[in-house]
Design a protein around this motif. Structure first.
Motif, PDB file in Angstrom:
ATOM      1  N   ALA A 188      -3.719  44.358  21.676  1.00 36.03           N
ATOM      2  CA  ALA A 188      -3.115  43.901  20.420  1.00 36.03           C
ATOM      3  C   ALA A 188      -2.232  44.996  19.820  1.00 36.03           C
ATOM      4  O   ALA A 188      -1.126  44.723  19.325  1.00 36.03           O
ATOM      5  CB  ALA A 188      -4.207  43.487  19.431  1.00 36.03           C
ATOM      6  N   GLY A 189      -2.685  46.246  19.884  1.00 35.10           N
ATOM      7  CA  GLY A 189      -1.891  47.368  19.374  1.00 35.10           C
ATOM      8  C   GLY A 189      -0.588  47.520  20.159  1.00 35.10           C
ATOM      9  O   GLY A 189       0.482  47.728  19.579  1.00 35.10           O
ATOM     10  N   ILE A 190      -0.684  47.378  21.476  1.00 36.09           N
ATOM     11  CA  ILE A 190       0.497  47.487  22.335  1.00 36.09           C
ATOM     12  C   ILE A 190       1.485  46.363  22.026  1.00 36.09           C
ATOM     13  O   ILE A 190       2.695  46.590  21.913  1.00 36.09           O
ATOM     14  CB  ILE A 190       0.059  47.441  23.821  1.00 36.09           C
ATOM     15  N   THR A 191       0.956  45.153  21.844  1.00 33.76           N
ATOM     16  CA  THR A 191       1.820  44.014  21.535  1.00 33.76           C
ATOM     17  C   THR A 191       2.559  44.244  20.217  1.00 33.76           C
ATOM     18  O   THR A 191       3.775  44.028  20.142  1.00 33.76           O
ATOM     19  CB  THR A 191       0.979  42.709  21.439  1.00 33.76           C
ATOM     20  N   SER A 192       1.851  44.728  19.200  1.00 30.94           N
ATOM     21  CA  SER A 192       2.526  44.891  17.905  1.00 30.94           C
ATOM     22  C   SER A 192       3.544  46.027  17.959  1.00 30.94           C
ATOM     23  O   SER A 192       4.621  45.932  17.358  1.00 30.94           O
ATOM     24  CB  SER A 192       1.525  45.056  16.763  1.00 30.94           C
ATOM     25  N   HIS A 200      19.559  47.261  25.288  1.00 27.11           N
ATOM     26  CA  HIS A 200      18.561  48.293  25.035  1.00 27.11           C
ATOM     27  C   HIS A 200      17.307  47.979  25.853  1.00 27.11           C
ATOM     28  O   HIS A 200      17.106  46.838  26.288  1.00 27.11           O
ATOM     29  CB  HIS A 200      18.232  48.372  23.542  1.00 27.11           C
ATOM     30  N   ILE A 201      16.499  49.012  26.067  1.00 31.00           N
ATOM     31  CA  ILE A 201      15.247  48.859  26.818  1.00 31.00           C
ATOM     32  C   ILE A 201      14.106  49.374  25.936  1.00 31.00           C
ATOM     33  O   ILE A 201      14.232  50.443  25.329  1.00 31.00           O
ATOM     34  CB  ILE A 201      15.287  49.673  28.132  1.00 31.00           C
ATOM     35  N   VAL A 202      13.051  48.603  25.853  1.00 32.17           N
ATOM     36  CA  VAL A 202      11.866  49.026  25.097  1.00 32.17           C
ATOM     37  C   VAL A 202      10.858  49.628  26.073  1.00 32.17           C
ATOM     38  O   VAL A 202      10.527  49.010  27.087  1.00 32.17           O
ATOM     39  CB  VAL A 202      11.258  47.835  24.324  1.00 32.17           C
ATOM     40  N   CYS A 203      10.429  50.871  25.795  1.00 24.75           N
ATOM     41  CA  CYS A 203       9.560  51.585  26.729  1.00 24.75           C
ATOM     42  C   CYS A 203       8.291  52.074  26.038  1.00 24.75           C
ATOM     43  O   CYS A 203       8.342  52.533  24.894  1.00 24.75           O
ATOM     44  CB  CYS A 203      10.296  52.800  27.298  1.00 24.75           C
ATOM     45  N   LEU A 204       7.181  51.991  26.762  1.00 23.04           N
ATOM     46  CA  LEU A 204       5.908  52.485  26.240  1.00 23.04           C
ATOM     47  C   LEU A 204       5.255  53.438  27.236  1.00 23.04           C
ATOM     48  O   LEU A 204       5.267  53.183  28.442  1.00 23.04           O
ATOM     49  CB  LEU A 204       4.939  51.318  25.987  1.00 23.04           C
ATOM     50  N   ASP A 205       4.714  54.528  26.688  1.00 22.44           N
ATOM     51  CA  ASP A 205       3.942  55.485  27.482  1.00 22.44           C
ATOM     52  C   ASP A 205       2.494  55.419  26.994  1.00 22.44           C
ATOM     53  O   ASP A 205       2.215  55.781  25.853  1.00 22.44           O
ATOM     54  CB  ASP A 205       4.548  56.888  27.262  1.00 22.44           C
ATOM     55  N   LEU A 206       1.600  54.925  27.851  1.00 21.03           N
ATOM     56  CA  LEU A 206       0.193  54.768  27.464  1.00 21.03           C
ATOM     57  C   LEU A 206      -0.670  55.917  27.977  1.00 21.03           C
ATOM     58  O   LEU A 206      -1.893  55.841  27.950  1.00 21.03           O
ATOM     59  CB  LEU A 206      -0.380  53.451  28.007  1.00 21.03           C
ATOM     60  N   SER A 207      -0.018  56.988  28.471  1.00 18.33           N
ATOM     61  CA  SER A 207      -0.799  58.035  29.132  1.00 18.33           C
ATOM     62  C   SER A 207      -1.455  58.993  28.145  1.00 18.33           C
ATOM     63  O   SER A 207      -2.344  59.751  28.508  1.00 18.33           O
ATOM     64  CB  SER A 207       0.084  58.810  30.113  1.00 18.33           C
ATOM     65  N   ASP A 208      -1.013  58.969  26.888  1.00 15.74           N
ATOM     66  CA  ASP A 208      -1.600  59.856  25.881  1.00 15.74           C
ATOM     67  C   ASP A 208      -2.867  59.193  25.314  1.00 15.74           C
ATOM     68  O   ASP A 208      -2.820  58.046  24.891  1.00 15.74           O
ATOM     69  CB  ASP A 208      -0.560  60.093  24.772  1.00 15.74           C
ATOM     70  N   GLU A 209      -3.962  59.932  25.342  1.00 15.97           N
ATOM     71  CA  GLU A 209      -5.232  59.380  24.858  1.00 15.97           C
ATOM     72  C   GLU A 209      -5.184  59.051  23.375  1.00 15.97           C
ATOM     73  O   GLU A 209      -5.753  58.066  22.919  1.00 15.97           O
ATOM     74  CB  GLU A 209      -6.339  60.426  25.044  1.00 15.97           C
ATOM     75  N   ALA A 210      -4.510  59.913  22.612  1.00 19.84           N
ATOM     76  CA  ALA A 210      -4.595  59.830  21.155  1.00 19.84           C
ATOM     77  C   ALA A 210      -3.689  58.763  20.564  1.00 19.84           C
ATOM     78  O   ALA A 210      -4.029  58.158  19.549  1.00 19.84           O
ATOM     79  CB  ALA A 210      -4.270  61.187  20.543  1.00 19.84           C
ATOM     80  N   CYS A 211      -2.526  58.523  21.161  1.00 14.11           N
ATOM     81  CA  CYS A 211      -1.626  57.545  20.563  1.00 14.11           C
ATOM     82  C   CYS A 211      -0.739  56.874  21.604  1.00 14.11           C
ATOM     83  O   CYS A 211      -0.489  57.409  22.677  1.00 14.11           O
ATOM     84  CB  CYS A 211      -0.768  58.190  19.474  1.00 14.11           C
ATOM     85  N   LEU A 212      -0.306  55.656  21.240  1.00 12.53           N
ATOM     86  CA  LEU A 212       0.683  54.957  22.056  1.00 12.53           C
ATOM     87  C   LEU A 212       2.038  55.520  21.679  1.00 12.53           C
ATOM     88  O   LEU A 212       2.341  55.662  20.489  1.00 12.53           O
ATOM     89  CB  LEU A 212       0.695  53.469  21.719  1.00 12.53           C
ATOM     90  N   ILE A 213       2.856  55.820  22.673  1.00 12.22           N
ATOM     91  CA  ILE A 213       4.198  56.332  22.383  1.00 12.22           C
ATOM     92  C   ILE A 213       5.194  55.273  22.828  1.00 12.22           C
ATOM     93  O   ILE A 213       5.157  54.820  23.977  1.00 12.22           O
ATOM     94  CB  ILE A 213       4.446  57.652  23.134  1.00 12.22           C
ATOM     95  N   ARG A 257       8.582  55.492  18.138  1.00 10.48           N
ATOM     96  CA  ARG A 257       7.493  55.103  17.235  1.00 10.48           C
ATOM     97  C   ARG A 257       6.178  55.463  17.902  1.00 10.48           C
ATOM     98  O   ARG A 257       6.055  55.366  19.125  1.00 10.48           O
ATOM     99  CB  ARG A 257       7.511  53.599  16.941  1.00 10.48           C
ATOM    100  N   LYS A 258       5.202  55.881  17.100  1.00 10.67           N
ATOM    101  CA  LYS A 258       3.874  56.180  17.645  1.00 10.67           C
ATOM    102  C   LYS A 258       2.853  55.312  16.941  1.00 10.67           C
ATOM    103  O   LYS A 258       3.032  54.959  15.782  1.00 10.67           O
ATOM    104  CB  LYS A 258       3.526  57.657  17.404  1.00 10.67           C
ATOM    105  N   LEU A 259       1.800  54.999  17.644  1.00 15.95           N
ATOM    106  CA  LEU A 259       0.699  54.251  17.041  1.00 15.95           C
ATOM    107  C   LEU A 259      -0.589  54.951  17.449  1.00 15.95           C
ATOM    108  O   LEU A 259      -0.878  55.087  18.642  1.00 15.95           O
ATOM    109  CB  LEU A 259       0.721  52.803  17.555  1.00 15.95           C
ATOM    110  N   LYS A 260      -1.350  55.419  16.446  1.00 15.79           N
ATOM    111  CA  LYS A 260      -2.610  56.118  16.757  1.00 15.79           C
ATOM    112  C   LYS A 260      -3.591  55.149  17.404  1.00 15.79           C
ATOM    113  O   LYS A 260      -3.782  54.029  16.932  1.00 15.79           O
ATOM    114  CB  LYS A 260      -3.212  56.679  15.461  1.00 15.79           C
TER     115      LYS A 260
END
Ligand code: ZN
Length: 385
Positions: free
Chosen positions: A143-147, A102-115, A129-132
């Motif tokens: 720290a938010g990205i790491t968690s 599996h691959i874990v992917c993050l999109d940081l381009s959204d201002e409001a939340c990490l996707i 998963r989303k993180l506001k």
């Protein structure tokens, strides 16, 4: 920036393919051939060893050897015999096993939340998963990205091949964020930091470049002259030329958002006036059509599209682009704006270049950066894109 579509070593722009500076060692050749087999199966689907030898121009012995290793690692699986009637011994098919990792992917381009998402090797999103963000910047954002990464790694049900991240800002080939004003980052070694925390390979690239990889690998876009324009709070672009992501001298190729298109225009976050971003960013377009009836709104979007086309025409000509892909809100970008932009580009370029240019919405929609982040990992770890 950090990858080419062949998964070669990082470097600047496409020029590295012109002047090789290191000799080819036997282990490089083996790694290259292994990528060639994986790449062929990734794009052609299940094949026999004889098909692979034909496609890759490797010998049957080399192919059998590599396939044996890849089967042992679980990256390939046997898929039985080719259906249909053929004279002689039926060929056994092998294919890429999408569940091998599996691959874990993050999109940081959204201002409001990490996707964040977990994807399989075929680019399928298995869970999200989303993180506001709640205004988090600097170390707090890290720290938010790491968690979020730790949560997603925990949710993956297969070994994790790596972590891929599309981030706004200027990113160097080692995954150092040189500058991302909205996140308050300067010279932040995000890839190295996360790799140390997670114990996994981490690949980070600019979000628009990541989107370009996603459209190329999973969205059917060609790689010979592709520009993906990401429209959100800002405006950025990623460029694939002659099969490689264009980095540029400052790793900032594609940063077209702060090109001035109207000297008497609106003030911009960068301190100047009338940047492209003040005309075609999502907030600017929403403001431009607020309270208008549909016909007036279309006229306003067409005016913005003409500005975009005017800014793009020299880029299209200088680079001889074939495809321009818009990624962002389809209700703003997909209609009158798109039509006016392509008409303007055609009007302002030589027919041999402009007549053939295609301008369309991203095939992958809102998942374009996540898919591209998976390609960062596939390319970096397996040489597949
Ligand atoms: Zn600006």
């Amino acid at each position: 920036m950090s990858v080419t579509t062949q998964g070669k070593a990082p470097g600047r722009g496409v020029s590295r393919t012109l002047r090789p500076t290191t000799k080819q060692l036997p282990e490089h050749a083996r790694r290259h051939n292994r990528s060639l087999v994986l790449q062929t199966l990734f794009h052609s689907g299940p094949s026999s060893r004889a098909d692979l030898a034909r496609e890759t121009h490797l010998t049957r012995v080399t192919v059998s050897d590599l396939v044996g290793d890849l089967l042992g690692e679980g990256l390939l699986h046997e898929l039985g015999q080719r259906p249909g009637t053929r004279v002689g011994k039926p060929a056994t098919l092998v294919g890429l096993n999408p569940d091998a990792f599996h691959i874990v992917c993050l999109d940081l381009s959204d201002e409001a939340c990490l996707i964040g998402a977990v994807l399989d090797l075929s680019g399928r999103v298995l869970l999200r998963r989303k993180l506001k963000m709640q205004g988090r910047t600097g170390e707090v954002a890290v720290a938010g990205i790491t968690s979020l990464c730790q949560e997603l790694v925990g949710l993956a049900t297969r070994p994790v091949l790596g972590v891929g991240i599309g981030s706004p800002g200027v990113v160097d080939p080692d995954g150092v964020i040189l500058q991302a004003p909205n996140l308050g980052w300067t010279d932040l070694p995000l890839a190295a930091k996360l790799a140390a925390e997670l114990g996994l390979p981490v690949h980070v690239a600019n979000d628009a470049n990541t989107a370009a990889l996603g459209e190329h690998t999973y969205g059917g876009a060609g790689g010979s002259g592709l520009m993906v324009i990401a429209v959100g709070k800002g405006v950025g672009a990623g460029l694939l030329l002659d099969g490689a992501l264009l980095g540029g001298h400052h790793y900032a190729a594609g940063e077209i958002g702060h090109v001035i298109v109207d000297e008497r225009g609106e003030p911009c976050a960068c301190g100047r006036r009338g940047c492209l971003e003040t005309v075609v960013s999502a907030p600017a377009l929403r403001a431009a059509i607020k309270g208008l009836d549909p016909r007036q709104a279309d006229a306003a979007l067409a005016a913005a599209g003409r500005r975009l086309g005017t800014a793009l025409a020299p880029v299209v000509s200088a680079l001889d682009l074939r495809e321009i892909v818009l990624s962002g809100p389809a209700d703003l970008l997909g209609g009158a704006l798109r039509d006016a932009a392509i008409a303007t580009i055609r009007k302002r370029t030589m027919p041999v270049v402009g007549n053939d240019v295609d301008l369309r919405m991203a095939a992958l929609g809102e998942d374009v950066v996540l898919s591209g982040a998976a390609v960062l990992v596939l390319s970096g770890q397996l040489g597949v894109s």
